[in-house]
Design a protein around this motif. Structure first.
Motif, PDB file in Angstrom:
ATOM      1  N   VAL A 159       0.864  -1.190   0.000  1.00  0.00           N
ATOM      2  CA  VAL A 159       0.000   0.000   0.000  1.00  0.00           C
ATOM      3  C   VAL A 159       0.900   1.239   0.000  1.00  0.00           C
ATOM      4  O   VAL A 159       1.768   1.385   0.858  1.00  0.00           O
ATOM      5  CB  VAL A 159      -0.937   0.010   1.228  1.00  0.00           C
ATOM      6  N   PHE A 160       0.702   2.105  -0.998  1.00  0.00           N
ATOM      7  CA  PHE A 160       1.542   3.300  -1.135  1.00  0.00           C
ATOM      8  C   PHE A 160       0.761   4.541  -0.722  1.00  0.00           C
ATOM      9  O   PHE A 160      -0.362   4.739  -1.179  1.00  0.00           O
ATOM     10  CB  PHE A 160       1.981   3.514  -2.595  1.00  0.00           C
ATOM     11  N   PHE A 161       1.381   5.384   0.101  1.00  0.00           N
ATOM     12  CA  PHE A 161       0.843   6.712   0.411  1.00  0.00           C
ATOM     13  C   PHE A 161       1.779   7.739  -0.216  1.00  0.00           C
ATOM     14  O   PHE A 161       2.943   7.839   0.183  1.00  0.00           O
ATOM     15  CB  PHE A 161       0.796   6.950   1.924  1.00  0.00           C
ATOM     16  N   ALA A 162       1.280   8.485  -1.193  1.00  0.00           N
ATOM     17  CA  ALA A 162       2.098   9.504  -1.842  1.00  0.00           C
ATOM     18  C   ALA A 162       1.511  10.871  -1.529  1.00  0.00           C
ATOM     19  O   ALA A 162       0.304  11.076  -1.657  1.00  0.00           O
ATOM     20  CB  ALA A 162       2.121   9.285  -3.352  1.00  0.00           C
ATOM     21  N   GLY A 163       2.348  11.810  -1.111  1.00  0.00           N
ATOM     22  CA  GLY A 163       1.907  13.181  -0.877  1.00  0.00           C
ATOM     23  C   GLY A 163       2.609  14.111  -1.849  1.00  0.00           C
ATOM     24  O   GLY A 163       3.836  14.220  -1.817  1.00  0.00           O
ATOM     25  N   GLY A 164       1.863  14.740  -2.752  1.00  0.00           N
ATOM     26  CA  GLY A 164       2.442  15.704  -3.690  1.00  0.00           C
ATOM     27  C   GLY A 164       3.507  15.084  -4.567  1.00  0.00           C
ATOM     28  O   GLY A 164       3.299  14.041  -5.191  1.00  0.00           O
ATOM     29  N   VAL A 165       4.702  15.705  -4.569  1.00  0.00           N
ATOM     30  CA  VAL A 165       5.784  15.214  -5.426  1.00  0.00           C
ATOM     31  C   VAL A 165       6.330  13.878  -4.894  1.00  0.00           C
ATOM     32  O   VAL A 165       7.127  13.214  -5.549  1.00  0.00           O
ATOM     33  CB  VAL A 165       6.881  16.306  -5.588  1.00  0.00           C
ATOM     34  N   GLY A 166       5.841  13.464  -3.743  1.00  0.00           N
ATOM     35  CA  GLY A 166       6.158  12.139  -3.192  1.00  0.00           C
ATOM     36  C   GLY A 166       5.639  10.985  -4.044  1.00  0.00           C
ATOM     37  O   GLY A 166       5.876   9.821  -3.740  1.00  0.00           O
ATOM     38  N   ILE A 167       4.983  11.296  -5.126  1.00  0.00           N
ATOM     39  CA  ILE A 167       4.545  10.251  -6.065  1.00  0.00           C
ATOM     40  C   ILE A 167       5.742   9.624  -6.778  1.00  0.00           C
ATOM     41  O   ILE A 167       5.669   8.492  -7.266  1.00  0.00           O
ATOM     42  CB  ILE A 167       3.545  10.845  -7.109  1.00  0.00           C
ATOM     43  N   TYR A 202      -3.005   8.649  -3.384  1.00  0.00           N
ATOM     44  CA  TYR A 202      -2.242   9.796  -3.867  1.00  0.00           C
ATOM     45  C   TYR A 202      -2.936  11.082  -3.402  1.00  0.00           C
ATOM     46  O   TYR A 202      -4.065  11.363  -3.800  1.00  0.00           O
ATOM     47  CB  TYR A 202      -2.179   9.695  -5.395  1.00  0.00           C
ATOM     48  N   MET A 203      -2.241  11.818  -2.531  1.00  0.00           N
ATOM     49  CA  MET A 203      -2.792  13.052  -1.956  1.00  0.00           C
ATOM     50  C   MET A 203      -2.061  14.259  -2.536  1.00  0.00           C
ATOM     51  O   MET A 203      -0.830  14.267  -2.546  1.00  0.00           O
ATOM     52  CB  MET A 203      -2.594  13.033  -0.426  1.00  0.00           C
ATOM     53  N   TYR A 204      -2.801  15.243  -3.014  1.00  0.00           N
ATOM     54  CA  TYR A 204      -2.143  16.406  -3.618  1.00  0.00           C
ATOM     55  C   TYR A 204      -3.092  17.597  -3.601  1.00  0.00           C
ATOM     56  O   TYR A 204      -4.254  17.489  -3.188  1.00  0.00           O
ATOM     57  CB  TYR A 204      -1.707  16.089  -5.055  1.00  0.00           C
ATOM     58  N   ARG A 205      -2.572  18.721  -4.057  1.00  0.00           N
ATOM     59  CA  ARG A 205      -3.362  19.948  -4.171  1.00  0.00           C
ATOM     60  C   ARG A 205      -3.232  20.374  -5.627  1.00  0.00           C
ATOM     61  O   ARG A 205      -2.139  20.750  -6.064  1.00  0.00           O
ATOM     62  CB  ARG A 205      -2.754  21.000  -3.238  1.00  0.00           C
ATOM     63  N   SER A 206      -4.313  20.249  -6.382  1.00  0.00           N
ATOM     64  CA  SER A 206      -4.193  20.368  -7.841  1.00  0.00           C
ATOM     65  C   SER A 206      -3.742  21.746  -8.308  1.00  0.00           C
ATOM     66  O   SER A 206      -3.294  21.903  -9.434  1.00  0.00           O
ATOM     67  CB  SER A 206      -5.511  19.997  -8.510  1.00  0.00           C
ATOM     68  N   ILE A 266      -7.829   3.174   6.113  1.00  0.00           N
ATOM     69  CA  ILE A 266      -7.071   2.378   5.130  1.00  0.00           C
ATOM     70  C   ILE A 266      -6.151   1.410   5.869  1.00  0.00           C
ATOM     71  O   ILE A 266      -6.079   0.221   5.543  1.00  0.00           O
ATOM     72  CB  ILE A 266      -6.242   3.307   4.206  1.00  0.00           C
ATOM     73  N   MET A 267      -5.478   1.906   6.904  1.00  0.00           N
ATOM     74  CA  MET A 267      -4.533   1.051   7.638  1.00  0.00           C
ATOM     75  C   MET A 267      -5.250  -0.071   8.372  1.00  0.00           C
ATOM     76  O   MET A 267      -4.746  -1.183   8.469  1.00  0.00           O
ATOM     77  CB  MET A 267      -3.708   1.892   8.628  1.00  0.00           C
ATOM     78  N   ALA A 268      -6.436   0.238   8.897  1.00  0.00           N
ATOM     79  CA  ALA A 268      -7.172  -0.762   9.674  1.00  0.00           C
ATOM     80  C   ALA A 268      -7.646  -1.914   8.792  1.00  0.00           C
ATOM     81  O   ALA A 268      -7.844  -3.019   9.270  1.00  0.00           O
ATOM     82  CB  ALA A 268      -8.357  -0.109  10.371  1.00  0.00           C
ATOM     83  N   HIS A 269      -7.827  -1.658   7.509  1.00  0.00           N
ATOM     84  CA  HIS A 269      -8.371  -2.691   6.631  1.00  0.00           C
ATOM     85  C   HIS A 269      -7.316  -3.423   5.811  1.00  0.00           C
ATOM     86  O   HIS A 269      -7.649  -4.183   4.906  1.00  0.00           O
ATOM     87  CB  HIS A 269      -9.443  -2.086   5.722  1.00  0.00           C
ATOM     88  N   CYS A 270      -6.051  -3.180   6.131  1.00  0.00           N
ATOM     89  CA  CYS A 270      -5.005  -3.893   5.402  1.00  0.00           C
ATOM     90  C   CYS A 270      -4.955  -5.349   5.854  1.00  0.00           C
ATOM     91  O   CYS A 270      -4.976  -5.625   7.049  1.00  0.00           O
ATOM     92  CB  CYS A 270      -3.639  -3.257   5.665  1.00  0.00           C
ATOM     93  N   PRO A 271      -4.858  -6.283   4.918  1.00  0.00           N
ATOM     94  CA  PRO A 271      -4.763  -7.694   5.318  1.00  0.00           C
ATOM     95  C   PRO A 271      -3.379  -8.021   5.887  1.00  0.00           C
ATOM     96  O   PRO A 271      -2.419  -7.266   5.679  1.00  0.00           O
ATOM     97  CB  PRO A 271      -5.001  -8.443   4.007  1.00  0.00           C
ATOM     98  N   GLN A 272      -3.310  -9.135   6.601  1.00  0.00           N
ATOM     99  CA  GLN A 272      -2.041  -9.614   7.143  1.00  0.00           C
ATOM    100  C   GLN A 272      -0.987  -9.693   6.027  1.00  0.00           C
ATOM    101  O   GLN A 272      -1.298 -10.127   4.929  1.00  0.00           O
ATOM    102  CB  GLN A 272      -2.270 -11.016   7.720  1.00  0.00           C
ATOM    103  N   GLY A 273       0.223  -9.258   6.348  1.00  0.00           N
ATOM    104  CA  GLY A 273       1.298  -9.340   5.366  1.00  0.00           C
ATOM    105  C   GLY A 273       1.420  -8.109   4.486  1.00  0.00           C
ATOM    106  O   GLY A 273       2.199  -8.098   3.536  1.00  0.00           O
ATOM    107  N   THR A 274       0.641  -7.045   4.810  1.00  0.00           N
ATOM    108  CA  THR A 274       0.738  -5.803   4.037  1.00  0.00           C
ATOM    109  C   THR A 274       1.980  -5.012   4.459  1.00  0.00           C
ATOM    110  O   THR A 274       2.308  -4.960   5.642  1.00  0.00           O
ATOM    111  CB  THR A 274      -0.499  -4.915   4.290  1.00  0.00           C
ATOM    112  N   HIS A 275       2.644  -4.415   3.499  1.00  0.00           N
ATOM    113  CA  HIS A 275       3.691  -3.428   3.791  1.00  0.00           C
ATOM    114  C   HIS A 275       3.216  -2.063   3.310  1.00  0.00           C
ATOM    115  O   HIS A 275       2.598  -1.967   2.247  1.00  0.00           O
ATOM    116  CB  HIS A 275       5.002  -3.794   3.091  1.00  0.00           C
ATOM    117  N   LEU A 276       3.486  -1.032   4.120  1.00  0.00           N
ATOM    118  CA  LEU A 276       3.106   0.341   3.766  1.00  0.00           C
ATOM    119  C   LEU A 276       4.338   1.111   3.341  1.00  0.00           C
ATOM    120  O   LEU A 276       5.406   0.936   3.927  1.00  0.00           O
ATOM    121  CB  LEU A 276       2.546   1.070   4.986  1.00  0.00           C
ATOM    122  N   TYR A 277       4.185   1.971   2.353  1.00  0.00           N
ATOM    123  CA  TYR A 277       5.288   2.804   1.878  1.00  0.00           C
ATOM    124  C   TYR A 277       4.778   4.230   1.820  1.00  0.00           C
ATOM    125  O   TYR A 277       3.726   4.483   1.235  1.00  0.00           O
ATOM    126  CB  TYR A 277       5.731   2.367   0.488  1.00  0.00           C
TER     127      TYR A 277
END
Lengths: 188, 315
Positions: B113-121, B142-146, B180-191
């Motif tokens: 599961v990827f969390f990207a903020g702005g240019v963090g994409i 993907y979170m940003y301000r258009s 989102i974090m609460a619903h991740c299945p076992q074995g998920t990695h977050l980035y």
């Protein structure tokens, strides 16, 4: 008492507590080692369950303990672990160190992080031995040198521990002279 | 700077109101494929100083014809992004390091599961082609301000469809990170890649809910922040170096021909660790332990500075 490891790979078993943030707690003990985790089990207030590998030979087991045969752990725990919520801890007590790491390896294969598997110091000092020459695994080794039942070589039982095999590594002790048979020492 | 490479800027285009993309091609020889999440360090020669900034590669890791980076204009900084936006033109030559990776996916994960903020994409742009090749299970938030960021949304939508979740703070609701974090299945990695506030939110939430910390990976924007000027005295070389407010200690050392091994230039890899004899350190890195920080005996000069007016280094 845990021996002070002279080799980095030898596991050290830390004190274990309950993290109240964690949602689900699974306690697993080999027959005869439930006492190791009994206190923690009683103290754990949240969603928990207790699994015993082997038979019901103890009086002090909590209600609703479930039993699994040693042969069945891959299937039973493999599925069980994969279905746990991500916020879970597994607590393992065993007669043998190899049991702890077999459970650890099942859990990490199911996707858990190593830090989610809490291991208690094993009850006995029996080791699983991995022969580096013929790859035979032997359970219950308590002294060194030890004759490999696979290839007959006399093995020095090293303190180097392989987490993948859940075993200590054995290497031939008298490669230069097969008549040189060093004195047997008890392992700690 | 290790094994510098010369590259040509073969194209520049605007991919969001404050983000420009640069396509780099080899000046001689050819590029190597890289691993997803890799970055390069770009050397920028301004009139007064040399700036070196790390940028994630956002092209397909298997494409060895070009490396692509995206740079967000950050006016309140040391000037690297302004240089890239205003001074670099198509056809220019730049010097970069070969790719290094401090943000590689953990391929043992059952789900990513990827969390990207702005240019963090940007690092995820190089993850995705490899994830698709391997048939990995993943989703991108993907979170940003258009009005400022939000590059590549259309391209991503075409590429990954429903696995893309976008949150434009101008037009839509915010990401429910806890949910989102609460619903991740076992074995998920977050980035996570984005501003510190995003990283802090996810890590804090992880602590509160018993998430395994080793399954949460993050990369902050690497550029060191400016601070108060100070003087660095060097015991071994006998040099005394002035570190101005908009230059990092590492950059000031390099400008005075004191070479320190370094990789990330963002306080995470540990390569540039240097011993300190005297002076108060303002630790800004993610590498040293709390104890090492309070001992005041070593510094990561890529991001950390002095609280006192002088710092005495054993280099």
């Amino acid at each position: 008492m845990q021996p002070v490891p002279s080799i980095k790979s030898r596991p050290v078993y830390e004190d274990i507590g309950i993290d109240p943030a964690v949602q689900k707690h699974l306690f697993i003990a080999q027959t005869g080692s439930f006492d190791k985790l009994a206190k923690l089990y009683q103290a754990c207030p949240s969603d928990k369950s207790c699994w015993i590998v082997g038979d019901d030979t103890q009086e002090s087991l909590p209600d609703n303990s479930r039993f699994v045969s040693q042969d069945g752990i891959d299937t039973v725990f493999g599925e069980q672990f994969a279905d746990l919520p991500i916020s879970s801890h597994i607590y393992v007590a065993g007669q043998n160190e190899s049991f702890l790491w077999d459970i650890h390896n099942l859990a990490t294969r199911a996707g858990l992080a190593s830090e989610q598997v809490k291991m208690f110091e094993p009850v006995t000092n029996q080791r699983r031995l991995f022969c580096t020459h013929c790859y035979t695994l032997t359970e219950g080794v308590t002294h060194s040198p030890y004759e490999c039942p696979g290839c007959g070589r006399l093995l020095l039982v090293r303190d180097h521990f392989s987490r993948i095999h859940a075993a200590y590594v054995g290497v031939i002790i008298n490669a230069e002279d097969p008549n040189d048979i060093p004195e047997t020492e008890e392992l700690s | 700077m290790s094994a510098a490479m010369k590259v040509h800027v073969s194209a520049i285009r605007k991919v969001a109101p404050t983000i420009k993309e640069f396509i780099l091609t080899p000046a001689d020889g050819e590029f190597f494929p890289f691993s997803p999440g890799s970055h390069i360090v770009v050397e920028m020669q301004t009139d007064s100083k040399t700036i070196r900034n790390a940028y994630s590669l956002l092209s397909d890791p298997m494409d060895n014809r070009q490396y692509r980076i995206a740079v967000r204009l950050q006016p309140e900084s040391r000037g690297g992004s302004e240089f890239m936006h205003h001074e670099v033109h198509e056809g220019d030559e730049l010097t970069i390091t070969p790719p290094n990776n401090l943000f590689s996916p953990d391929w043992r994960a059952k789900k990513h599961v990827f969390f990207a903020g702005g240019v963090g994409i940007t690092p995820f742009m190089s993850y995705i082609p490899e994830m698709l090749r391997r048939g990995a299970d993943f989703e991108l938030h993907y979170m940003y301000r258009s009005t400022q960021t939000g590059a590549y949304v259309e391209a991503l939508r075409d590429l990954i469809g429903e696995r893309l979740h976008t949150y434009d703070s101008i037009t839509s609701s915010r990401a429910e990170i806890a949910d989102i974090m609460a619903h991740c299945p076992q074995g998920t990695h977050l980035y996570i890649c984005g501003p510190e506030s995003l990283i802090d939110t996810v890590r804090y939430r992880g602590q509160q809910t018993g998430w395994p910390a080793s399954h949460i990976h993050y990369e902050a924007f690497a550029a060191p922040k400016p601070g108060k000027p100070f003087v660095a005295e060097l015991k071994k070389s006998g040099k005394t170096i002035y570190v101005p407010e908009d230059q990092s200690l590492l950059e000031a050392l390099e400008a005075n021909e004191v070479e320190i091994p370094n990789l990330c230039r963002g306080g995470v890899c540990g390569q540039c660790r240097s011993p300190v004899l005297d002076g108060d350190i303002e630790h800004r890195d993610e590498f040293l332990s709390e104890k090492e920080k309070s001992d005041n005996r070593c510094i990561m000069p890529c991001v950390s500075r002095a609280k006192s007016s002088r710092l005495h280094l054993d280099i």
